[in-house]
Structures are given as structure tokens and as C-alpha cells.
Design an enzyme around this catalytic site. Structure first.
Site: not given
Lengths: 363, 363
Positions: A90, A244
Site C-alpha cells: 500500500r 494515513d
């Protein structure tokens, strides 16, 4: 947090102290399934397929994935392969890179025979620190909710709007954005949460709503389009979201759509807070919009919606057969729209100066 | 517009010149089904269940619904009952009230025996005027798209973002927001449309995408969360949306989520236009946010998503069993965020002065 009366964490070691147990978050809220990870590949798959998600939990899973990789091969060369394999999963979440880097720093100086034990110790430490940090985020953010409640004359619940899932399922326990909500609820401050469903993957509808139902916290699910209207009409007292990756400048990268809610909050003078552990700060990035890579995920996440039909979990197609889709997974909210950052060390302004006041060792 | 090579309108008389044929828009894009309306109750149901939707088409359907009601009873008392029954269907769209009022004005002075013929004539006039107005909106808005294309050196397509469906399915033909897109495409100006899926009912994914596929116009479906990110990164040249009610001040009431896109457009200096026929202007309203009633629809629209599963149109549940939902169907975009209004008479600023320059008879 409790599930059906039993305390759970989103990740834990199984009884053999080697394998790792996670909750398959792709099947919530309809099925509660614990999955056992035995290999690095399984850990990578769990991260890629989003059985685990949320920046802190991705970091914790990567740390344990590292351990599982070492069980197969703990030589120097293997360490690099494990690290690269995990980091590729990711691109946006900084905790993934952060956790892998931390494991490397501890493990590289050791001999191969010492590495497995040290890795499990470090992974456990990452998890414990995450829980402690989130608990402290809850304390600081809970204070904000208490202030709002008092300002309202304790006459009505505090209305919190949140986007995506930054609850305990996104971390090891407690959550980031939801930690203040859990804290306030435990302290008997009445709260009501507007839950953005958060398309395309509906983490709000699937996970945040499930956490709030499980905890008995008052809430309403809304479509991602509705928050601006609610803010225009005074129905939101505060927005709290997770992140994030937080740029050193205070720009905040979070689930796609966060930026739109921040704009609406700013336009309506609704305080907009972002909750994060220090591990989410990327001290190398100063221009969030320009520098943070935004993961483009599969078009099918947009073209299909998962849900329950006649007790079966199915995907339904919502678009014509020949319609293509674009699917950027995150956006960046400029610091100018953020009222404050709620960290484990306290609350600061969304700016380099603000962050350095809490993390002076990074100056 | 063409469907499988045959020209269609969203509403038309059937061959007996009495019954009314509509396209059941709740089954698109998966099934193309024409439904015949024979009674006032069926017309009301079609509006309430959103087999027809879109402010102009709701107006046209109400006009023909009036005709069907008169077939049952054309006495004075019946006129009022028909009008009230229709107006109750959807509180936000002003065209519904406008069309009903127009029918009443024509019909009340007539004797009962003259009313049926006059009603069908007036309903047909409403439809023809709508088509002509939308064609003109296409001409004026198409000019904007041509300008952008020329400003880009004719080197790349014009990227248009739209919300909900304001295409020909939302009107009798041509559409409002999509009329300029159809016009530009016919004039060989390359266009690419970002289609907001538009939860909860996904009119973007279901209807706008279907119209664009049918017309062979380049597009991508996106979640409602994505537009801000695309605008931050220069991927949107212009936003064009429709409206269900435009305040005399230029405030625009449109499908929930429009306000968020307008905020993002403003923040990124992307022109934000609203396309509307004059019938959508509510000259009585000056404060859109404060005065326009916002329809609250059923929670199930949020809790469930309709789509295709194994060739069956099904509803899937996306939330935990005990999660409630709130479902405001529209929001209001303040005039200060709107670059201009595209009407059948030309383009004006979103203000009372702007509107009066095009509609001086309302001054």
C-alpha cells in the site's frame, strides 16, 4: 474493545505465540470471522485485500508479517526481501514503511538466530505502543468533546461527524478518530455520530457503524454527500477523522472525500480535527497535495457494491456494462482547513510549528 | 435522444393519445422498460417512486398526470384534488408546483367539457417548451465548452464533472447539465465526463453513465468522494450540474452533495455552472439555505444499494442490522459558489440582478 461481550483486539498472536490472528474486515458487519496468518504471503495478502486496513493496523500487521517472514528465512538477504515485499502493498499509508523500517533497525544488527525472538518482541511493542497512544488520543480528544458538551449547557448530545473508519478496527485497539468518542461515552458524555458510509469500500457503513452498534453509541449512517448539508444546518458540532499520512506541514492525507468534508466544515465554522499517532507523521513531506502518492485502486470497487442479499454476502453491479471507473483511494486536506491535530502527546495546530511543539526531537 | 438507434423522449403519449408512456428509471441501466400510465394514481406513484425524476420531467409528468385525473373527473372540485395530490409527491422540485399551477390557470376558466382537450394541449406545450429550452441551454453551455477547448489549444478533451443525472432522462429531452455536453459532442468538440455516482440512489451510475454510453461519449464513473481530489490535481475543467429549485438570489437547490462539489470547485478555481430552464426558478425565495424545504427520504435508500447480481436486479444491505440512517435528498449551494447560471435565454451571474437581466418580466 468488546465484541459480543468478549474483549478483542484487531490483531493478536494465536495461542502458539507464532501465528497471528486478525479479524477479516472485508466481511463485517455481516460476518465476524477471525483469520489466522501463518506466512509472510498471507500477511501481504491480508494487507493488499484489505482484510486489515487503517494506517496503524497496517503497520502492526506488517510488523507481524515481518516475524512470519523470518520464520521462513532469517538471513540478511531475506530481511531486505521481506521489507520490500511488505512496503509494496500500500503506497499511501506511512505507518507501513515506518513499521518495516523500525523492524529493520532492530533486526539488522542481530545474528540470524537471534532475529525471530527479537522480531516478535518488537512487533508486540509496536502494538502495545499503538494501544497506549490511541488511549491518550482518546483522553485529549475526549476533552474537546466534553468542552463542547459543556458549552451546549449539557442539554444535548455532542454531534460528531466522521469519515471512513478510524475506530479500533483501524488500529490495534481504541482507534484514532473514534477514541475520543469511546472515551466520552465511557465518561457519560452523550454523543451522537454521523457516520459517512465512505464509498467506494463503505468502511463507514461496514466498520464504523458496526463498532458503534457494538459499543451502544448513538449514531446515524449517512451518504458521503450529506455532511455539508448537515453542517449548513447546525447539526454537526465537530468533525474528527483519522489519517494515513500527515505531512510535517500539517497537510493530512486520508480516505478519499475527507477534503470535501474539511471544506464544508471550514465554510460553516465547524471545528475539523484529525486524530493521529506520531507514527503517522511523515517528517519528509512538506507539500501534502504535491508530494504524497495517492493509491489508485481497482475500478471494480466503484463499479460494484458489496452487501447482504438473502443472507449471502454478494457484489452487485451498479453501472452500465461499458462504463469505466476511476478510483483514487485518498485525498489530501490542506493544513489551512484543519482546526487541530489530536496526537498521543496532546493537541496542536496543523503546522510544522504545531507538530514540533509536541515532537521537539524532530526539529 | 437515441436508445439502440431509436429516438426516444423520457415521456410521450401512447398511440391512443390518452395514456402516457414513461421509461421506468428505477430499472436503468440494467433494464430498459417502458411503462404506461392510465390514471392519476399511476402518475403520482411514478413520481413518488422515482420511476420519473428530475425537476423538468417531474413537471411534465405532473402535467400529464393532471390530464389523466381529468379523464376520471373534470369538475371544478376535482381540479383542486388533482392539484393537491400531485403537489404533495415531492416537496423540493419547484417544477412540480409550477406545472400544476400552469394547468390550473388554463383549466379553471373552462367548462368541464372543454377541459380534457385543453389539458392535453397544455401538457404537450409544457413538453415542447422544455425540449426547446434545453436545446438552447445546450447551445449556450456548449459555447462555454468550446471556449475551454480553444483555451486548451484544442489539444485535449474538455473535462466536465457532473453530479446526479441532469441529462435527457431528467427532462423531456436533451437534459439541462448534459445538454451542453451533447451539443459539444455533436459539434465534434472532444469531451470527457467525470460522473459522480450520486448516492444514495446512484442516478449518476445508473442514468448519467447510461446516457453517455448510449451517446458514445467518453466518461469515467467516480464515487462522490473523488471530485475534490480530481479538482486539486487539475483534472476537471468545469463543473455543470442541474437544479431542482433556484432561488431568485441565485442559491441553487440540487441533489445532496452538490454543495460539496461547489466548495471544491471554488477552492480550486474550477468554474462551477448550473444549468436550468426558467421554470426551475422560484422567484419567491431569496434565502435558499433557510427557505427551501429539503425532502427527507426513506432510510432504506441509504441502508440498501440496488444493483445487478447474477442478472437479477437486487437490493443489498450495507450496514449492521441496528444502524439507523438519515437521508436528506437535496442541499443548497449558496450563490457565492456558483460561477454562472446557464438558462435557455443565455448565461447570467447567480444573483437576482443576473436572473432579472434574462427574465426582466419578473422584476
Amino acid at each position: 474493545m468488546d465484541v459480543h461481550g468478549n474483549p478483542y483486539r484487531s490483531i493478536r498472536l494465536s495461542q502458539d505465540d507464532r501465528q497471528v490472528e486478525i479479524i477479516d474486515q472485508t466481511r463485517l458487519p455481516h460476518e465476524f470471522v477471525v483469520v489466522r496468518l501463518s506466512t509472510l504471503d498471507q500477511a501481504v495478502e491480508a494487507i493488499c485485500d484489505m482484510q486489515v486496513r487503517g494506517a496503524p493496523l497496517i503497520g502492526a500487521t506488517a510488523a507481524y508479517g515481518f516475524c512470519l517472514g523470518l520464520l521462513e528465512n532469517a538471513e540478511d538477504k531475506s530481511l531486505r526481501v521481506i521489507a520490500d515485499t511488505l512496503i509494496r502493498c500500500r503506497p499511501t499509508a506511512v505507518n507501513l514503511r515506518w513499521a518495516v523500517q523500525r523492524m529493520l533497525t532492530v533486526l539488522l544488527p542481530l545474528s540470524p538466530s537471534e532475529r525471530v525472538a527479537a522480531a516478535y518482541e518488537e512487533a508486540a511493542a509496536i502494538c502495545e505502543e499503538d494501544v497506549a497512544a490511541n488511549k491518550d488520543i482518546g483522553k485529549h480528544g475526549g476533552g474537546l468533546l466534553r468542552e463542547i458538551w459543556e458549552k451546549k449547557g449539557k442539554s444535548a448530545p455532542v454531534n460528531i461527524l466522521t469519515h471512513c473508519n478510524a475506530g479500533w478496527l483501524a488500529t490495534v485497539d481504541w482507534g484514532t478518530a473514534l477514541a475520543p468518542v469511546f472515551r466520552a461515552h465511557m465518561d457519560s458524555i452523550p454523543v451522537h455520530v454521523w457516520v459517512d458510509e465512505t464509498r467506494p469500500r463503505n468502511q463507514g457503513a461496514h466498520l464504523t457503524a458496526w463498532e458503534l452498534v457494538s459499543a451502544g453509541i448513538d449514531h446515524h449512517l449517512i451518504v458521503d454527500n450529506a455532511g455539508g448539508h448537515l453542517m449548513q444546518h447546525g447539526q454537526v458540532d465537530i468533525c474528527i477523522v483519522g489519517t494515513d499520512r500527515t505531512a510535517a506541514s500539517g497537510d493530512v492525507c486520508n480516505k478519499i472525500g475527507t477534503y470535501l468534508k474539511a471544506l464544508a466544515a471550514f465554510d460553516n465554522q465547524v471545528p475539523f480535527y484529525v486524530a493521529l499517532p506520531g507514527s503517522t507523521i511523515d517528517w519528509q513531506v512538506s507539500d501534502g497535495v504535491g508530494e504524497i502518492p495517492i493509491e489508485e485502486r481497482a475500478p471494480d470497487e466503484v463499479l460494484q457494491v458489496q452487501g447482504l442479499h438473502e443472507r449471502q454476502l454478494v457484489q452487485v453491479g451498479i453501472a452500465p456494462a461499458n462504463t469505466p471507473a476511476a478510483n483514487p483511494a485518498f485525498d489530501v486536506t490542506p493544513a489551512r482547513l484543519v482546526t487541530g491535530l489530536i496526537t498521543e502527546r496532546g493537541i496542536c495546530s496543523a503546522s510544522r510549528a504545531g507538530l514540533l511543539s509536541l515532537y521537539p526531537e524532530k526539529g
